[in-house]
Write an enzyme that holds these catalytic residues in place. Structure first.
Site, short mmCIF file in Angstrom:
data_model
loop_
_atom_site.label_atom_id
_atom_site.label_comp_id
_atom_site.label_asym_id
_atom_site.label_seq_id
_atom_site.Cartn_x
_atom_site.Cartn_y
_atom_site.Cartn_z
N ALA A 52 0.84 -1.20 0.00
CA ALA A 52 0.00 0.00 0.00
C ALA A 52 0.88 1.25 0.00
CB ALA A 52 -0.91 -0.01 1.22
N TYR A 54 3.46 2.35 -1.86
CA TYR A 54 3.92 1.83 -3.15
C TYR A 54 5.42 1.53 -3.26
CZ TYR A 54 -0.70 2.96 -5.17
OH TYR A 54 -2.03 3.02 -5.45
N GLU A 61 12.18 -9.90 -10.19
CA GLU A 61 13.59 -10.25 -10.44
C GLU A 61 14.42 -10.10 -9.17
OE1 GLU A 61 11.59 -8.28 -12.12
OE2 GLU A 61 12.18 -8.03 -14.21
N CYS A 101 16.35 -3.45 -11.49
CA CYS A 101 16.56 -4.90 -11.59
C CYS A 101 17.78 -5.20 -12.45
CB CYS A 101 15.32 -5.58 -12.13
SG CYS A 101 14.00 -5.64 -10.89
#
Ligand code: THU
Length: 147
Positions: A52, A54, A61, A101
């Site tokens: 929640a 964010y 990954e 990532c």
């Protein structure tokens, strides 16, 4: 095409698809699965885990790679397969991993001094990339820190 890949490569992609099922993504409804192959044959699954708040969430990954490196620190990462799905199902075109990532994938590649073969899954085509370096040119790495 999936049929051009070896049975082991196809299996890794299949597992990345299965990993999607454990995605926790109620905010974006965008599900991502990752499968990481280690040099001992172990396959680690990861999926995106949202929050929640964010920015507290994490991509599939990095969930998979951090788990792998936390639990199997001696084992090289050989390959990673990534699959994503939206409300319409698995994406037509290969998923493009985010910059953070790629940075973490690169660190893992350089840490073990072993290229990580990367499969970016799409229903129409699959990209097979021989090393993460190709996905992140002009990268920041440990050399800048003189380590
Ligand atoms: N996401 C991943 O897990 N991997 C990617 O390669 C791209 C984006 C996640 C983060 C977030 O949960 C959702 O997809 C939408 O950005």
């Amino acid at each position: 095409d999936i049929n051009e890949l070896s049975p082991d490569e196809q299996k890794l992609i299949e597992i990345s698809k299965e990993a999607i099922k454990n995605s926790y993504s109620p905010y974006s409804n965008f599900k991502v699965g990752a499968a990481v192959l280690l040099d001992n044959g172990e396959i680690i699954r990861g999926s995106n885990q949202e929050n929640a708040a964010y920015p507290s969430g994490l991509c599939a990954e990095r969930v998979a790679l951090f788990y792998a490196n936390a639990n199997y620190p001696e084992n090289k990462v050989i390959a990673i397969a990534i699959t994503a799905a939206n409300d319409k199902g698995i994406l037509q075109f290969p998923i493009a991993p985010c910059g953070s990532c790629r940075q973490v994938m690169l660190e893992t590649e350089q840490r073990f001094n072993k290229s990580i073969r990367t499969f970016l899954m799409g229903n129409d085509k699959i990209y097979r990339i021989d090393s993460v370096e190709q996905l992140l040119p002009l990268h920041f790495n440990r050399n800048f820190l003189s380590l």
